[in-house]
Scaffold this motif. Structure first.
Motif, PDB file in Angstrom:
ATOM      1  N   UNK A 295       1.506  -0.269  -6.596  1.00 34.74           N
ATOM      2  CA  UNK A 295       0.745  -0.499  -5.089  1.00 34.74           C
ATOM      3  C   UNK A 295      -0.149  -1.533  -5.101  1.00 34.74           C
ATOM      4  N   UNK A 296       0.083  -2.624  -4.637  1.00 33.26           N
ATOM      5  CA  UNK A 296      -0.738  -3.650  -4.843  1.00 33.26           C
ATOM      6  C   UNK A 296      -2.451  -3.447  -4.291  1.00 33.26           C
TER       7      UNK A 296
ATOM      8  N   UNK B 126       0.993  -1.229  -0.108  1.00 35.18           N
ATOM      9  CA  UNK B 126       0.099   0.011   0.098  1.00 35.18           C
ATOM     10  C   UNK B 126       0.772   1.275   0.097  1.00 35.18           C
ATOM     11  N   UNK B 127       0.820   2.011  -0.904  1.00 36.46           N
ATOM     12  CA  UNK B 127       1.600   3.300  -0.878  1.00 36.46           C
ATOM     13  C   UNK B 127       0.891   4.461  -0.090  1.00 36.46           C
TER      14      UNK B 127
ATOM     15  N   UNK C   3      -5.000   7.299  -5.854  1.00 35.22           N
ATOM     16  CA  UNK C   3      -5.984   7.414  -5.143  1.00 35.22           C
ATOM     17  C   UNK C   3      -6.696   6.177  -5.129  1.00 35.22           C
ATOM     18  N   UNK C   4      -6.068   5.227  -5.467  1.00 35.03           N
ATOM     19  CA  UNK C   4      -7.064   3.919  -5.263  1.00 35.03           C
ATOM     20  C   UNK C   4      -6.583   2.990  -4.008  1.00 35.03           C
ATOM     21  N   UNK C   5      -5.802   3.156  -3.266  1.00 34.31           N
ATOM     22  CA  UNK C   5      -5.561   2.136  -2.004  1.00 34.31           C
ATOM     23  C   UNK C   5      -6.352   2.597  -0.825  1.00 34.31           C
ATOM     24  N   UNK C   6      -7.315   3.491  -0.861  1.00 35.21           N
ATOM     25  CA  UNK C   6      -8.021   4.037   0.338  1.00 35.21           C
ATOM     26  C   UNK C   6      -8.580   2.873   1.274  1.00 35.21           C
ATOM     27  N   UNK C   7      -9.163   1.807   0.465  1.00 39.38           N
ATOM     28  CA  UNK C   7      -9.597   0.517   1.070  1.00 39.38           C
ATOM     29  C   UNK C   7      -8.682  -0.258   2.007  1.00 39.38           C
ATOM     30  N   UNK C   8      -7.322   0.085   1.647  1.00 43.85           N
ATOM     31  CA  UNK C   8      -6.490  -0.673   2.259  1.00 43.85           C
ATOM     32  C   UNK C   8      -6.402  -0.538   4.124  1.00 43.85           C
ATOM     33  N   UNK C   9      -6.264  -1.625   4.673  1.00 40.35           N
ATOM     34  CA  UNK C   9      -6.270  -1.419   6.225  1.00 40.35           C
ATOM     35  C   UNK C   9      -4.955  -0.427   6.558  1.00 40.35           C
TER      36      UNK C   9
END
Ligand SMILES: [Zn+2]
Length: 367
Positions: free
Chosen positions: A335-336, A198-199, A224-230
């Motif tokens: 960013x996975x 996650x970035x 702007x895509x990794x907001x759901x990452x814990x």
């Protein structure tokens, strides 16, 4: 019925499409990869074929005559009960046993992609394809990396996690086949396709984390895509006393040993303005100044293990210090979590890769 003229047109379109993905120069790359799956054991148990004989849980100890080779026989070879495709080469390096798994790059990827991207469903197949291309590119950028030891890659986080046949999954294997031999290049060379969990909103520059200049494809970009990452944002509250004990321990781990009398008076963070990663820390003690380099930051501020990322801020609060951070991993390249979200939104693997590795070109490896 299709007329002759139309067939001619179809043939021309077919040839054009075939050439859409250019091939990388023949002869520069090879088909197989050498992966160290056992690094320094006293003995290993092998199942496989040596010469014409089939061995089952055969114990190889240091008294054996090295190198030893084992091939598969109707079923994959086994090392300590774990199945692997390809063949095994066993060495004695400084009185320890090392096992090298030699296999086709495409087969190797089947044991890597599920470990690196996790279990995915069919609607997220594009992220598995993106991960397959990134992992394949990584292989070609790191061939002969440990030439003196006789292999290309470790099977853990030093390179990519590879766990053999047991982790293979139909969907990820299909994603690998669908991207057959595709890799990313920059100026005709396979890129150093870095990726991490996650970035935290912006990827890191290569130079934020390691020594050297950032190539254009590993330069910080807003994600702007990794907001759901814990791990998009996280924080830890820690007592000041404990914080300084940890800090001393962390400094010790990078070779800076402070004496008992030496007190930490101040520390100054130097960040990259865009990526916000801590690039350097100057620590002032009663004895002088110490410089913590970019690749040491996470180790120094972690509590025994690396801090989740070098995208963090310290906020004093009474007797405590809050470590407020973003992201998980080095943050360079793909960013996975972001890539998963892009796939969920309907982006193709080419779009995902173009976004995270700008200025690169997709080519197909020709052996
Ligand atoms: Zn991200």
């Amino acid at each position: 019925m299709i007329k002759y003229k139309n067939w001619k047109l179809i043939f021309i379109i077919f040839v054009v499409l075939l050439n859409c993905i250019p091939y990388i120069q023949k002869g520069t790359l090879r088909k197989h990869v050498r992966v160290a799956i056992v690094c320094g054991a006293d003995y290993v148990k092998i199942t496989g074929k040596k010469g014409n004989e089939l061995y089952n849980d055969f114990v190889v100890s240091l008294s054996a005559k090295f190198p030893l080779y084992f091939n598969s026989h109707n079923k994959p070879v086994e090392v300590n009960g774990k199945k692997y495709r390809g063949t095994l080469e066993i060495h004695n390096i400084e009185q320890k046993i090392w096992v090298i798994n030699i296999l086709d790059v495409e087969d190797y990827l089947k044991g890597v992609v599920p470990c690196e991207i996790g279990k995915i469903s069919i609607n997220l197949i594009e992220v598995a394809k993106a991960q397959a291309v990134a992992a394949r590119t990584y292989v070609y950028a790191h061939l002969n990396q440990y030439q003196e030891l006789g292999f290309d890659l470790y099977a853990d986080t030093r390179d990519q996690i590879y766990a053999g046949v047991a982790v293979e999954h139909q969907l990820t294997s299909w994603a690998i086949e669908q991207t057959d031999r595709e890799i990313l290049t920059f100026r005709g060379q396979p890129i150093d396709a870095k990726y991490s969990s996650t970035c935290g909103g912006i990827t890191a520059n290569f130079s934020d984390i390691w020594i050297g200049e950032s190539p254009p494809y590993l330069t910080s970009i807003v994600c702007r895509y990794c907001k759901k990452s814990p791990y998009y944002t996280w924080s830890e509250k820690i007592g000041k006393k404990e914080f300084f004990i940890n800090l001393r321990q962390g400094l010790k781990q990078v070779g800076i040993i402070l004496s008992k009398e030496e007190l930490i008076q101040d520390f100054r963070f130097i960040r990259n303005r865009k990526s916000q990663r801590v690039n350097k820390v100057i620590i002032t003690t009663t004895n002088g100044e110490y410089e913590i380099k970019n690749y040491q930051v996470r180790r120094v501020f972690g509590d025994g293990t690396d801090l989740r990322s070098s995208y963090f801020f310290l906020q004093p609060e009474g007797d405590s210090i809050i470590i407020a951070g973003r992201g998980y991993g080095h943050g360079v390249g793909m960013c996975q979590f972001g890539a998963i979200e892009m796939a969920r939104m309907g982006k193709t693997y080419q779009e995902i890769l173009r976004f995270y590795y700008p200025e690169t070109k997709m080519v197909r490896v020709k052996y």
